[in-house]
Design a protein around this motif. Structure first.
Motif, PDB file in Angstrom:
ATOM      1  N   THR A 100      79.218  98.840  73.611  1.00 33.78           N
ATOM      2  CA  THR A 100      79.079  97.954  72.462  1.00 33.78           C
ATOM      3  C   THR A 100      80.258  98.231  71.534  1.00 33.78           C
ATOM      4  OG1 THR A 100      77.694  97.305  70.605  1.00 33.78           O
ATOM      5  CG2 THR A 100      77.384  99.557  71.410  1.00 33.78           C
ATOM      6  N   CYS A 101      80.068  98.051  70.245  1.00 37.81           N
ATOM      7  CA  CYS A 101      81.187  98.175  69.323  1.00 37.81           C
ATOM      8  C   CYS A 101      80.669  98.726  67.993  1.00 37.81           C
ATOM      9  CB  CYS A 101      81.807  96.794  69.134  1.00 37.81           C
ATOM     10  SG  CYS A 101      83.034  96.751  67.829  1.00 37.81           S
ATOM     11  N   PRO A 102      81.373  99.682  67.387  1.00 33.69           N
ATOM     12  CA  PRO A 102      80.905 100.242  66.109  1.00 33.69           C
ATOM     13  C   PRO A 102      80.923  99.220  64.980  1.00 33.69           C
ATOM     14  CG  PRO A 102      83.112 101.025  66.633  1.00 33.69           C
ATOM     15  CD  PRO A 102      82.623 100.299  67.841  1.00 33.69           C
ATOM     16  N   ASN A 103      81.613  98.123  65.217  1.00 41.73           N
ATOM     17  CA  ASN A 103      81.668  97.068  64.206  1.00 41.73           C
ATOM     18  C   ASN A 103      80.475  96.116  64.328  1.00 41.73           C
ATOM     19  OD1 ASN A 103      82.955  96.020  62.002  1.00 41.73           O
ATOM     20  ND2 ASN A 103      84.425  94.785  63.153  1.00 41.73           N
ATOM     21  N   ARG A 104      79.625  96.423  65.306  1.00 41.00           N
ATOM     22  CA  ARG A 104      78.429  95.598  65.511  1.00 41.00           C
ATOM     23  C   ARG A 104      77.155  96.418  65.372  1.00 41.00           C
ATOM     24  NH1 ARG A 104      78.401  90.916  68.438  1.00 41.00           N
ATOM     25  NH2 ARG A 104      80.409  89.961  68.862  1.00 41.00           N
ATOM     26  N   ASP A 105      77.226  97.713  65.735  1.00 35.36           N
ATOM     27  CA  ASP A 105      75.979  98.488  65.778  1.00 35.36           C
ATOM     28  C   ASP A 105      75.658  99.204  64.460  1.00 35.36           C
ATOM     29  OD1 ASP A 105      77.580 100.750  65.630  1.00 35.36           O
ATOM     30  OD2 ASP A 105      77.071 101.518  67.615  1.00 35.36           O
ATOM     31  N   THR A 131      90.352  98.768  72.989  1.00 33.55           N
ATOM     32  CA  THR A 131      89.482  99.519  72.088  1.00 33.55           C
ATOM     33  C   THR A 131      89.940  99.358  70.644  1.00 33.55           C
ATOM     34  OG1 THR A 131      88.400 101.650  71.759  1.00 33.55           O
ATOM     35  CG2 THR A 131      90.752 101.722  72.279  1.00 33.55           C
ATOM     36  N   ARG A 132      89.290 100.132  69.767  1.00 30.32           N
ATOM     37  CA  ARG A 132      89.643 100.133  68.350  1.00 30.32           C
ATOM     38  C   ARG A 132      90.347 101.450  68.028  1.00 30.32           C
ATOM     39  NH1 ARG A 132      86.472  97.219  64.729  1.00 30.32           N
ATOM     40  NH2 ARG A 132      86.473  99.004  63.307  1.00 30.32           N
ATOM     41  N   PRO A 133      91.257 101.443  67.052  1.00 28.72           N
ATOM     42  CA  PRO A 133      91.952 102.697  66.726  1.00 28.72           C
ATOM     43  C   PRO A 133      91.045 103.742  66.106  1.00 28.72           C
ATOM     44  CG  PRO A 133      92.639 100.928  65.253  1.00 28.72           C
ATOM     45  CD  PRO A 133      91.794 100.299  66.308  1.00 28.72           C
ATOM     46  N   ALA A 174      85.722  93.939  77.570  1.00 29.98           N
ATOM     47  CA  ALA A 174      84.665  93.527  76.645  1.00 29.98           C
ATOM     48  C   ALA A 174      84.304  94.643  75.662  1.00 29.98           C
ATOM     49  CB  ALA A 174      83.424  93.117  77.438  1.00 29.98           C
ATOM     50  N   TYR A 175      84.105  94.289  74.415  1.00 39.70           N
ATOM     51  CA  TYR A 175      83.696  95.232  73.354  1.00 39.70           C
ATOM     52  C   TYR A 175      84.716  96.361  73.186  1.00 39.70           C
ATOM     53  CZ  TYR A 175      79.364  92.640  73.675  1.00 39.70           C
ATOM     54  OH  TYR A 175      78.435  91.637  73.690  1.00 39.70           O
ATOM     55  N   THR A 176      84.207  97.589  72.874  1.00 39.20           N
ATOM     56  CA  THR A 176      85.090  98.722  72.543  1.00 39.20           C
ATOM     57  C   THR A 176      84.974  99.759  73.651  1.00 39.20           C
ATOM     58  OG1 THR A 176      84.806  98.301  70.195  1.00 39.20           O
ATOM     59  CG2 THR A 176      85.556 100.506  70.808  1.00 39.20           C
ATOM     60  N   ASN A 177      85.999  99.871  74.465  1.00 44.48           N
ATOM     61  CA  ASN A 177      85.855 100.578  75.741  1.00 44.48           C
ATOM     62  C   ASN A 177      86.111 102.077  75.700  1.00 44.48           C
ATOM     63  OD1 ASN A 177      85.237  98.407  77.856  1.00 44.48           O
ATOM     64  ND2 ASN A 177      86.776  97.491  76.523  1.00 44.48           N
ATOM     65  N   GLY A 220      78.059  92.862  61.558  1.00 46.71           N
ATOM     66  CA  GLY A 220      78.270  91.481  62.019  1.00 46.71           C
ATOM     67  C   GLY A 220      79.369  91.358  63.047  1.00 46.71           C
ATOM     68  N   GLY A 221      80.179  92.405  63.231  1.00 48.64           N
ATOM     69  CA  GLY A 221      81.341  92.278  64.112  1.00 48.64           C
ATOM     70  C   GLY A 221      82.456  91.521  63.429  1.00 48.64           C
ATOM     71  N   CYS A 222      83.595  91.454  64.087  1.00 52.31           N
ATOM     72  CA  CYS A 222      84.705  90.665  63.545  1.00 52.31           C
ATOM     73  C   CYS A 222      84.257  89.201  63.486  1.00 52.31           C
ATOM     74  CB  CYS A 222      85.943  90.811  64.416  1.00 52.31           C
ATOM     75  SG  CYS A 222      86.533  92.514  64.523  1.00 52.31           S
ATOM     76  N   ILE A 223      84.739  88.503  62.496  1.00 52.61           N
ATOM     77  CA  ILE A 223      84.238  87.153  62.187  1.00 52.61           C
ATOM     78  C   ILE A 223      84.437  86.162  63.346  1.00 52.61           C
ATOM     79  CG2 ILE A 223      86.406  86.568  61.005  1.00 52.61           C
ATOM     80  CD1 ILE A 223      84.849  84.963  59.015  1.00 52.61           C
ATOM     81  N   PHE A 224      85.439  86.434  64.194  1.00 51.98           N
ATOM     82  CA  PHE A 224      85.787  85.508  65.276  1.00 51.98           C
ATOM     83  C   PHE A 224      85.176  85.913  66.609  1.00 51.98           C
ATOM     84  CE2 PHE A 224      89.040  88.712  64.604  1.00 51.98           C
ATOM     85  CZ  PHE A 224      88.999  89.375  65.821  1.00 51.98           C
ATOM     86  N   CYS A 225      84.529  87.086  66.665  1.00 53.87           N
ATOM     87  CA  CYS A 225      84.145  87.683  67.946  1.00 53.87           C
ATOM     88  C   CYS A 225      82.884  87.028  68.521  1.00 53.87           C
ATOM     89  CB  CYS A 225      83.923  89.184  67.752  1.00 53.87           C
ATOM     90  SG  CYS A 225      83.553  90.065  69.275  1.00 53.87           S
ATOM     91  N   SER A 226      82.961  86.652  69.796  1.00 53.50           N
ATOM     92  CA  SER A 226      81.818  86.007  70.447  1.00 53.50           C
ATOM     93  C   SER A 226      80.774  87.048  70.836  1.00 53.50           C
ATOM     94  CB  SER A 226      82.286  85.262  71.700  1.00 53.50           C
ATOM     95  OG  SER A 226      82.770  86.195  72.639  1.00 53.50           O
ATOM     96  N   GLY A 253      79.963  87.919  73.585  1.00 53.65           N
ATOM     97  CA  GLY A 253      80.463  88.687  74.731  1.00 53.65           C
ATOM     98  C   GLY A 253      81.452  89.766  74.339  1.00 53.65           C
ATOM     99  N   GLY A 254      81.653  89.962  73.017  1.00 53.54           N
ATOM    100  CA  GLY A 254      82.553  91.029  72.565  1.00 53.54           C
ATOM    101  C   GLY A 254      83.998  90.785  72.969  1.00 53.54           C
ATOM    102  N   SER A 255      84.431  89.512  72.871  1.00 52.73           N
ATOM    103  CA  SER A 255      85.804  89.134  73.231  1.00 52.73           C
ATOM    104  C   SER A 255      86.130  89.505  74.675  1.00 52.73           C
ATOM    105  CB  SER A 255      86.820  89.783  72.267  1.00 52.73           C
ATOM    106  OG  SER A 255      86.581  89.324  70.958  1.00 52.73           O
ATOM    107  N   GLY A 256      85.098  89.496  75.511  1.00 48.50           N
ATOM    108  CA  GLY A 256      85.335  89.781  76.935  1.00 48.50           C
ATOM    109  C   GLY A 256      84.590  88.766  77.779  1.00 48.50           C
TER     110      GLY A 256
HETATM  111  S1  SF4 Z   1      86.569  91.829  68.256  1.00 51.67           S
HETATM  112 FE1  SF4 Z   1      86.369  93.876  69.153  1.00 51.67          FE
HETATM  113  S2  SF4 Z   1      86.222  95.225  67.345  1.00 51.67           S
HETATM  114 FE2  SF4 Z   1      85.734  93.167  66.621  1.00 51.67          FE
HETATM  115  S3  SF4 Z   1      83.479  93.005  66.768  1.00 51.67           S
HETATM  116 FE3  SF4 Z   1      84.368  92.171  68.682  1.00 51.67          FE
HETATM  117  S4  SF4 Z   1      84.320  93.885  70.120  1.00 51.67           S
HETATM  118 FE4  SF4 Z   1      84.125  94.763  68.034  1.00 51.67          FE
END
Ligand code: SF4
Length: 314
Positions: A33-38, A122-124, A91-94, A44-50, A52-55
């Protein structure tokens, strides 16, 4: 400097130089998953992210990595004969999982003899010491690339898109990754609300000063069921025309240091989710228009861009 038939440093050219032939990406899903979602960095995650976690093109996460590799290879083999692949955890933060789990799935991917490199999106802020040590070990077996979703250098835009980390975090991650020999690929979104041409070129110019090896330039896609879609419906903010995007792309390519490999020049918005810009669905048409415009400007067949503004200190 010449890059085969294209007037820019394309991934295709770079892979042929390194591996002697075309190399294709296999999009894998490690089920993270992603720390920006959990709730760790945001909910809420990034505003544009589907969802599927951009994957959205990655294989199903329930399948073992070896099975995902087999399925993805089969899809590509139907279209062309291919022998070398990049295992791409998309997909998401690997790197957002226990390091033992990461080690298992990454080793499974690179143990495939046809996989020549491992690429990890992934995220930095998800590159702790244990993860870095793992990446260092894996990089001794096969080349490891880390893809960081920076999107923009501008903090006000980063807050708006809810990226969830400051630019300083990105800069520190690049330094740490380079210290252990990992190649860094940066994702940048063109057309974010509130950003004009100058703002986007500032992002490119900043990246010239970083020790990065690759870039993915991606048009902003407005996807269904995202907060960006709601914002788009409420405000009707302008999205780019294809002509404007091509012009901007060429400006960015001129701005970037020729050392940086261009991995992507457009995006693949999943058709079923894409709200706008609908013209971007045909990636081939976008690339054809780009190449036609480069030819019209006389920038083709080994001719370099004429007005390169990159930082010459690199
Ligand atoms: S774009 Fe990446 S960092 Fe942002 S919410 Fe989606 S999976 Fe997380």
């Amino acid at each position: 400097m010449f890059w085969g038939e294209k007037p820019y440093h394309s991934l295709d050219y770079e892979m042929k130089q390194r591996f002697g032939e075309k190399v294709y990406r296999l999009s894998l899903n490690g089920g993270m998953t992603c720390p920006n979602r959990d709730g760790t960095a945001g909910t809420g995650g990034c505003i544009f992210c589907s969802a599927g976690g951009s994957g959205d093109f990655a294989a199903p996460a329930v399948l073992p990595i070896s099975e995902q590799l087999r399925m993805q290879k089969e899809l590509i083999a139907k279209k062309r004969p291919v022998h070398k692949y990049i295992a791409y955890f998309q997909a998401y933060t690997n790197t957002y999982a226990p390091v033992e789990y990461l080690e298992r799935i990454f080793l499974e991917a690179i143990s495939d003899p046809e996989v020549v490199a491992l690429s990890i999106a992934t995220r930095p802020d998800c590159l702790g010491d244990e993860v870095l040590a793992l990446l260092h070990r894996l990089n001794r077996i096969k080349p490891v690339w880390v893809e960081l979703g920076l999107q923009t250098i501008h903090e006000d835009t980063a807050r708006f898109i809810r990226r969830g980390y400051p630019l300083s975090c990105f800069a520190a991650a690049v330094t740490q990754l380079r210290a252990i020999g990992i190649e860094v690929i940066v994702h940048v979104i063109l057309g974010l609300p509130g950003e004009d041409r100058d703002a986007m070129l500032q992002t490119c110019n900043y990246l010239n000063t970083c020790d990065i090896q690759g870039i993915k330039l991606q048009l902003l896609h407005i996807l269904k069921h995202t907060d960006l879609a709601t914002y788009y419906t409420e405000t009707g903010f302008p999205v780019m025309t294809q002509e404007a995007y091509i012009t901007l792309l060429i400006d960015c390519m001129e701005q970037l240091s020729p050392k940086i490999v261009i991995h992507r020049l457009t995006g693949d918005g999943p058709g079923a989710l894409l709200i706008a810009p609908l013209w971007s669905q045909s990636k081939r048409a976008v690339l054809n228009s780009l190449h036609a415009e480069l030819k019209r400007r006389g920038t083709w067949q080994g001719r370099l861009f004429t007005s390169v503004h990159y930082d010459t200190q690199r």
